[in-house]
Design a protein around this motif. Sequence first.
Motif, PDB file in Angstrom:
ATOM      1  N   PHE A   1       0.697  -1.041   0.106  1.00 34.41           N
ATOM      2  CA  PHE A   1       0.028   0.074  -0.122  1.00 34.41           C
ATOM      3  C   PHE A   1       0.681   1.180   0.008  1.00 34.41           C
ATOM      4  CE2 PHE A   1      -3.093  -3.237   0.874  1.00 34.41           C
ATOM      5  CZ  PHE A   1      -4.126  -2.608   0.174  1.00 34.41           C
TER       6      PHE A   1
ATOM      7  N   GLN B   1       0.974   2.673  -3.693  1.00 36.87           N
ATOM      8  CA  GLN B   1      -0.081   3.113  -4.071  1.00 36.87           C
ATOM      9  C   GLN B   1      -0.547   4.302  -3.264  1.00 36.87           C
ATOM     10  OE1 GLN B   1      -2.875   1.574  -6.264  1.00 36.87           O
ATOM     11  NE2 GLN B   1      -3.018   3.835  -5.788  1.00 36.87           N
TER      12      GLN B   1
ATOM     13  N   LYS C   1       1.577   6.966  -5.113  1.00 39.90           N
ATOM     14  CA  LYS C   1       0.993   7.285  -6.506  1.00 39.90           C
ATOM     15  C   LYS C   1       0.032   8.491  -6.572  1.00 39.90           C
ATOM     16  CE  LYS C   1      -0.501   5.146 -10.711  1.00 39.90           C
ATOM     17  NZ  LYS C   1       0.737   5.383 -11.534  1.00 39.90           N
TER      18      LYS C   1
ATOM     19  N   SER D   1      -4.381  12.335  -7.839  1.00 42.18           N
ATOM     20  CA  SER D   1      -5.737  11.723  -8.303  1.00 42.18           C
ATOM     21  C   SER D   1      -5.798  10.303  -7.980  1.00 42.18           C
ATOM     22  CB  SER D   1      -5.423  11.688  -9.869  1.00 42.18           C
ATOM     23  OG  SER D   1      -6.744  11.066 -10.521  1.00 42.18           O
ATOM     24  N   ALA D   2      -7.119   9.942  -7.616  1.00 40.30           N
ATOM     25  CA  ALA D   2      -7.449   8.647  -7.150  1.00 40.30           C
ATOM     26  C   ALA D   2      -8.788   8.280  -8.002  1.00 40.30           C
ATOM     27  CB  ALA D   2      -7.867   8.636  -5.698  1.00 40.30           C
ATOM     28  N   ARG D   3      -9.154   8.878  -8.963  1.00 41.36           N
ATOM     29  CA  ARG D   3     -10.242   8.802  -9.801  1.00 41.36           C
ATOM     30  C   ARG D   3     -10.463   7.061 -10.108  1.00 41.36           C
ATOM     31  NH1 ARG D   3      -9.973  11.074 -15.683  1.00 41.36           N
ATOM     32  NH2 ARG D   3      -9.246   8.728 -15.976  1.00 41.36           N
ATOM     33  N   ASP D   4      -9.315   6.425 -10.502  1.00 36.41           N
ATOM     34  CA  ASP D   4      -9.539   5.045 -10.947  1.00 36.41           C
ATOM     35  C   ASP D   4      -9.630   4.044  -9.586  1.00 36.41           C
ATOM     36  OD1 ASP D   4      -9.636   5.789 -13.571  1.00 36.41           O
ATOM     37  OD2 ASP D   4      -7.232   5.561 -13.561  1.00 36.41           O
ATOM     38  N   ILE D   5      -9.744   4.544  -8.583  1.00 33.18           N
ATOM     39  CA  ILE D   5      -9.732   3.723  -7.203  1.00 33.18           C
ATOM     40  C   ILE D   5     -11.137   3.839  -6.913  1.00 33.18           C
ATOM     41  CG2 ILE D   5      -8.920   3.571  -4.922  1.00 33.18           C
ATOM     42  CD1 ILE D   5      -6.099   4.546  -5.844  1.00 33.18           C
ATOM     43  N   SER D   6     -11.756   2.771  -6.661  1.00 35.57           N
ATOM     44  CA  SER D   6     -13.158   2.657  -6.312  1.00 35.57           C
ATOM     45  C   SER D   6     -13.375   3.022  -4.809  1.00 35.57           C
ATOM     46  CB  SER D   6     -13.788   1.106  -6.670  1.00 35.57           C
ATOM     47  OG  SER D   6     -14.810   0.742  -5.724  1.00 35.57           O
TER      48      SER D   6
ATOM     49  N   TRP E   1     -14.617  -0.053  -3.058  1.00 30.09           N
ATOM     50  CA  TRP E   1     -13.540  -0.980  -2.785  1.00 30.09           C
ATOM     51  C   TRP E   1     -12.920  -0.390  -1.373  1.00 30.09           C
ATOM     52  CZ3 TRP E   1      -8.084   0.710  -2.594  1.00 30.09           C
ATOM     53  CH2 TRP E   1      -7.272  -0.684  -2.223  1.00 30.09           C
TER      54      TRP E   1
ATOM     55  N   THR F   1     -15.196  -0.849   1.666  1.00 31.18           N
ATOM     56  CA  THR F   1     -15.202  -2.312   2.172  1.00 31.18           C
ATOM     57  C   THR F   1     -14.014  -2.771   2.402  1.00 31.18           C
ATOM     58  OG1 THR F   1     -17.081  -2.352   0.101  1.00 31.18           O
ATOM     59  CG2 THR F   1     -16.289  -4.470   1.310  1.00 31.18           C
ATOM     60  N   PHE F   2     -12.941  -2.883   1.821  1.00 33.20           N
ATOM     61  CA  PHE F   2     -11.671  -3.197   2.019  1.00 33.20           C
ATOM     62  C   PHE F   2     -10.995  -2.578   3.573  1.00 33.20           C
ATOM     63  CE2 PHE F   2      -6.905  -3.636   2.012  1.00 33.20           C
ATOM     64  CZ  PHE F   2      -6.899  -4.930   1.669  1.00 33.20           C
TER      65      PHE F   2
ATOM     66  N   GLY G   1     -13.129  -4.409   6.398  1.00 29.34           N
ATOM     67  CA  GLY G   1     -12.571  -5.637   6.498  1.00 29.34           C
ATOM     68  C   GLY G   1     -11.371  -5.732   7.311  1.00 29.34           C
TER      69      GLY G   1
ATOM     70  N   LYS H   1      -8.884  10.039  -1.759  1.00 31.10           N
ATOM     71  CA  LYS H   1     -10.095   9.862  -2.659  1.00 31.10           C
ATOM     72  C   LYS H   1     -10.987  11.020  -2.340  1.00 31.10           C
ATOM     73  CE  LYS H   1     -12.875   7.580  -5.317  1.00 31.10           C
ATOM     74  NZ  LYS H   1     -12.451   7.516  -6.806  1.00 31.10           N
TER      75      LYS H   1
ATOM     76  N   ALA I   1     -14.478 -10.739   8.385  1.00 27.37           N
ATOM     77  CA  ALA I   1     -13.307  -9.820   7.972  1.00 27.37           C
ATOM     78  C   ALA I   1     -12.847 -10.334   6.509  1.00 27.37           C
ATOM     79  CB  ALA I   1     -12.185  -9.918   8.843  1.00 27.37           C
TER      80      ALA I   1
ATOM     81  N   LEU J   1     -15.198  -9.513   3.604  1.00 23.03           N
ATOM     82  CA  LEU J   1     -15.212  -8.295   3.252  1.00 23.03           C
ATOM     83  C   LEU J   1     -14.186  -7.870   2.545  1.00 23.03           C
ATOM     84  CD1 LEU J   1     -16.676  -6.113   6.603  1.00 23.03           C
ATOM     85  CD2 LEU J   1     -17.438  -6.438   4.283  1.00 23.03           C
ATOM     86  N   THR J   2     -12.762  -8.086   2.848  1.00 25.64           N
ATOM     87  CA  THR J   2     -11.638  -7.902   2.149  1.00 25.64           C
ATOM     88  C   THR J   2     -11.342  -8.549   0.967  1.00 25.64           C
ATOM     89  OG1 THR J   2     -10.281  -9.573   3.595  1.00 25.64           O
ATOM     90  CG2 THR J   2     -10.079  -7.259   4.032  1.00 25.64           C
TER      91      THR J   2
ATOM     92  N   ALA K   1     -14.512  -6.804  -1.571  1.00 28.85           N
ATOM     93  CA  ALA K   1     -13.993  -5.480  -1.888  1.00 28.85           C
ATOM     94  C   ALA K   1     -13.362  -5.317  -3.221  1.00 28.85           C
ATOM     95  CB  ALA K   1     -13.100  -4.947  -0.939  1.00 28.85           C
TER      96      ALA K   1
ATOM     97  N   GLN L   1     -14.015  -2.696  -7.425  1.00 29.79           N
ATOM     98  CA  GLN L   1     -12.837  -1.887  -8.082  1.00 29.79           C
ATOM     99  C   GLN L   1     -12.593  -2.500  -9.462  1.00 29.79           C
ATOM    100  OE1 GLN L   1     -10.353   0.388  -6.842  1.00 29.79           O
ATOM    101  NE2 GLN L   1     -10.222   0.020  -9.049  1.00 29.79           N
TER     102      GLN L   1
ATOM    103  N   LYS M   1     -15.191  -1.156 -11.810  1.00 32.71           N
ATOM    104  CA  LYS M   1     -14.767   0.147 -12.009  1.00 32.71           C
ATOM    105  C   LYS M   1     -13.927   0.300 -13.258  1.00 32.71           C
ATOM    106  CE  LYS M   1     -13.639   4.630  -9.696  1.00 32.71           C
ATOM    107  NZ  LYS M   1     -14.719   5.458  -9.939  1.00 32.71           N
TER     108      LYS M   1
ATOM    109  N   ASP N   1      -4.800   5.261 -12.340  1.00 30.76           N
ATOM    110  CA  ASP N   1      -4.202   5.904 -10.808  1.00 30.76           C
ATOM    111  C   ASP N   1      -3.952   4.274  -9.938  1.00 30.76           C
ATOM    112  OD1 ASP N   1      -5.105   8.215 -11.205  1.00 30.76           O
ATOM    113  OD2 ASP N   1      -7.013   8.135 -11.004  1.00 30.76           O
TER     114      ASP N   1
ATOM    115  N   SER O   1      -1.483   1.856  -8.761  1.00 27.83           N
ATOM    116  CA  SER O   1      -0.142   1.521  -8.617  1.00 27.83           C
ATOM    117  C   SER O   1       0.088   0.238  -9.225  1.00 27.83           C
ATOM    118  CB  SER O   1       0.459   1.794  -7.555  1.00 27.83           C
ATOM    119  OG  SER O   1       1.638   1.099  -7.304  1.00 27.83           O
TER     120      SER O   1
END
Lengths: 84, 84
Positions: free
Chosen positions: A19, A22, A25, A31-36, A39, A42-43, A46, A80, B11, B14-15, B18, B22, B25, B34, B36
Amino acid sequence: MDFVTILGLTAGTLTTIAFFPQLLKVWQSKSARDISLTWLITFSSGILLWLFYGISVNGLPIILSNSITLALTLVILYFKFKFG
Amino acid sequence: MDFVTILGLTAGTLTTIAFFPQLLKVWQSKSARDISLTWLITFSSGILLWLFYGISVNGLPIILSNSITLALTLVILYFKFKFG
């Protein structure tokens, strides 16, 4: 330390340190446009439950790796909302 | 089933789930700019090791959740190379 424990620790280290690039970046590109968003939420939820699970079973590697991952995903979530 | 097991299963669920939004999207927007590449490769490698760990300890929830997560991240990785 036995092979299986080393395997688990290596797995946890990889899924945690992943992470950092990520986060970097998103921070660099602003920009975090492409990151859901779904996601991310929820992630992170979790990971929070994994942290509670780690505390329940007194598993230090689970507590450590999920604390760091949660901190990183929450910063990405902040970016985001900030950058979109 | 005890509370801690239910906590771990929730847990893991969810993970894992998730990654569906993504993947959706990236597929819909045809963009993974976006996201990485280092995150994708490091995270997928870690998930693969979690899968081996699950097989080693004969942990069905670990095997199930990490198999699905790995499949999803590998499809996102494919889209990353395809769409950029």
